[in-house]
Design a protein around this motif. Sequence first.
Motif, short mmCIF file in Angstrom:
data_model
loop_
_atom_site.label_atom_id
_atom_site.label_comp_id
_atom_site.label_asym_id
_atom_site.label_seq_id
_atom_site.Cartn_x
_atom_site.Cartn_y
_atom_site.Cartn_z
N GLU A 142 -35.71 35.69 -8.11
CA GLU A 142 -36.34 34.67 -8.95
C GLU A 142 -35.43 33.49 -9.26
O GLU A 142 -35.90 32.46 -9.74
CB GLU A 142 -36.80 35.28 -10.27
CG GLU A 142 -37.92 36.25 -10.13
CD GLU A 142 -38.49 36.67 -11.47
OE1 GLU A 142 -37.88 36.37 -12.52
OE2 GLU A 142 -39.56 37.30 -11.48
N HIS A 143 -34.12 33.65 -9.04
CA HIS A 143 -33.16 32.62 -9.41
C HIS A 143 -32.33 32.21 -8.20
O HIS A 143 -31.93 33.06 -7.41
CB HIS A 143 -32.22 33.13 -10.51
CG HIS A 143 -32.93 33.57 -11.74
ND1 HIS A 143 -32.92 34.88 -12.17
CD2 HIS A 143 -33.69 32.90 -12.63
CE1 HIS A 143 -33.63 34.99 -13.28
NE2 HIS A 143 -34.12 33.81 -13.57
N ASP A 144 -32.07 30.92 -8.11
CA ASP A 144 -31.19 30.37 -7.08
C ASP A 144 -29.96 29.85 -7.80
O ASP A 144 -30.01 28.82 -8.48
CB ASP A 144 -31.92 29.25 -6.34
CG ASP A 144 -31.10 28.66 -5.21
OD1 ASP A 144 -30.10 29.29 -4.80
OD2 ASP A 144 -31.46 27.56 -4.74
N ALA A 145 -28.84 30.58 -7.69
CA ALA A 145 -27.62 30.20 -8.40
C ALA A 145 -26.94 29.06 -7.66
O ALA A 145 -26.53 29.20 -6.51
CB ALA A 145 -26.68 31.40 -8.50
N VAL A 146 -26.82 27.90 -8.33
CA VAL A 146 -26.17 26.74 -7.72
C VAL A 146 -24.86 26.41 -8.41
O VAL A 146 -24.10 25.58 -7.92
CB VAL A 146 -27.10 25.50 -7.73
CG1 VAL A 146 -28.32 25.76 -6.86
CG2 VAL A 146 -27.51 25.11 -9.14
N ALA A 147 -24.57 27.06 -9.54
CA ALA A 147 -23.31 26.89 -10.25
C ALA A 147 -22.94 28.22 -10.87
O ALA A 147 -23.81 29.04 -11.20
CB ALA A 147 -23.44 25.80 -11.32
N HIS A 148 -21.63 28.41 -11.05
CA HIS A 148 -21.14 29.70 -11.54
C HIS A 148 -20.06 29.46 -12.58
O HIS A 148 -19.21 28.60 -12.42
CB HIS A 148 -20.59 30.51 -10.37
CG HIS A 148 -20.15 31.88 -10.74
ND1 HIS A 148 -18.86 32.16 -11.11
CD2 HIS A 148 -20.82 33.05 -10.83
CE1 HIS A 148 -18.75 33.44 -11.38
NE2 HIS A 148 -19.94 34.00 -11.22
N ALA A 149 -20.10 30.23 -13.66
CA ALA A 149 -19.07 30.18 -14.69
C ALA A 149 -18.50 31.59 -14.86
O ALA A 149 -19.17 32.58 -14.57
CB ALA A 149 -19.65 29.68 -16.01
N GLU A 150 -17.26 31.68 -15.35
CA GLU A 150 -16.62 32.98 -15.56
C GLU A 150 -17.38 33.77 -16.63
O GLU A 150 -17.92 33.20 -17.57
CB GLU A 150 -15.17 32.79 -15.97
CG GLU A 150 -14.30 32.24 -14.87
CD GLU A 150 -14.21 33.18 -13.67
OE1 GLU A 150 -14.10 34.41 -13.86
OE2 GLU A 150 -14.28 32.67 -12.54
N ALA A 151 -17.34 35.08 -16.48
CA ALA A 151 -18.01 35.96 -17.45
C ALA A 151 -17.27 35.96 -18.77
O ALA A 151 -16.05 35.77 -18.81
CB ALA A 151 -18.07 37.38 -16.89
N GLU A 152 -18.00 36.13 -19.85
CA GLU A 152 -17.39 36.26 -21.16
C GLU A 152 -16.86 37.66 -21.31
O GLU A 152 -17.29 38.59 -20.61
CB GLU A 152 -18.42 35.96 -22.24
CG GLU A 152 -18.89 34.52 -22.25
CD GLU A 152 -19.98 34.27 -23.28
OE1 GLU A 152 -20.51 35.24 -23.86
OE2 GLU A 152 -20.30 33.10 -23.49
N GLU A 153 -15.95 37.85 -22.23
CA GLU A 153 -15.36 39.16 -22.45
C GLU A 153 -16.44 40.17 -22.84
O GLU A 153 -17.27 39.90 -23.70
CB GLU A 153 -14.33 39.08 -23.58
CG GLU A 153 -13.09 39.89 -23.30
CD GLU A 153 -12.05 39.67 -24.35
OE1 GLU A 153 -11.83 40.60 -25.14
OE2 GLU A 153 -11.48 38.57 -24.40
N GLY A 154 -16.45 41.32 -22.17
CA GLY A 154 -17.42 42.36 -22.48
C GLY A 154 -18.79 42.16 -21.86
O GLY A 154 -19.68 42.98 -22.06
N GLN A 155 -18.96 41.09 -21.10
CA GLN A 155 -20.26 40.82 -20.48
C GLN A 155 -20.44 41.73 -19.27
O GLN A 155 -19.56 41.87 -18.45
CB GLN A 155 -20.35 39.36 -20.05
CG GLN A 155 -21.66 39.00 -19.38
CD GLN A 155 -21.69 37.55 -18.95
OE1 GLN A 155 -20.94 36.72 -19.43
NE2 GLN A 155 -22.56 37.26 -18.00
#
Length: 184
Positions: A142-155
């Motif tokens: 359902e989603h097309d990822a075009v940008a990525h950010a680092e995961a938050e702590e505990g995510q």
Amino acid sequence: MSLFDEHLPEEEVVAGDPELLPEEEPGATAPAPPARGQPHHSTALAEEADPREVLARERDEYLLALQRTQADFENYRKGQLVEKLLPVLDTLDLAEAHLNESLELSEDGKALRAARAMLMDTLGKEGLERVDQAGVPFDPSEHDAVAHAEAEEGQDGAVVEEVLRAGYRWKGQVLRAAMVRVRG
């Protein structure tokens, strides 16, 4: 599987296994399976049933199959129309975002917002669903990822951080994936 297979019992005979063969005469072999598209039932069952009942049942099965095919075709045609309307919906989304930036809403802005809401409501009643939620788990269907950010702590797992362009489903089928920025 043909339409007939759903409603009639199957015979359990395995070719080559002497214990499962009919005991009529030595050296008997299992009957050949019916040709593709032919009813799968024993001759005795066909002789016991009234031919009119058999024909009526077959007619009803064909009618149901025809109705399903016709409904599928109608949904396909409507889906194509909605797919052609997606650029119009995108333009209306951009106009809505621009209107939200201005402090005062003019009469034209109110009319545009009302027309957009009416179109979305009408298409929604017919089966169109928007895919535009942030904060939900990332789903590549359902989603097309075009940008990525680092995961938050505990995510745990990837999450949609921001929707850059809405996606749409038509009666449960994804027409267009949402363009998103993913965190994680």
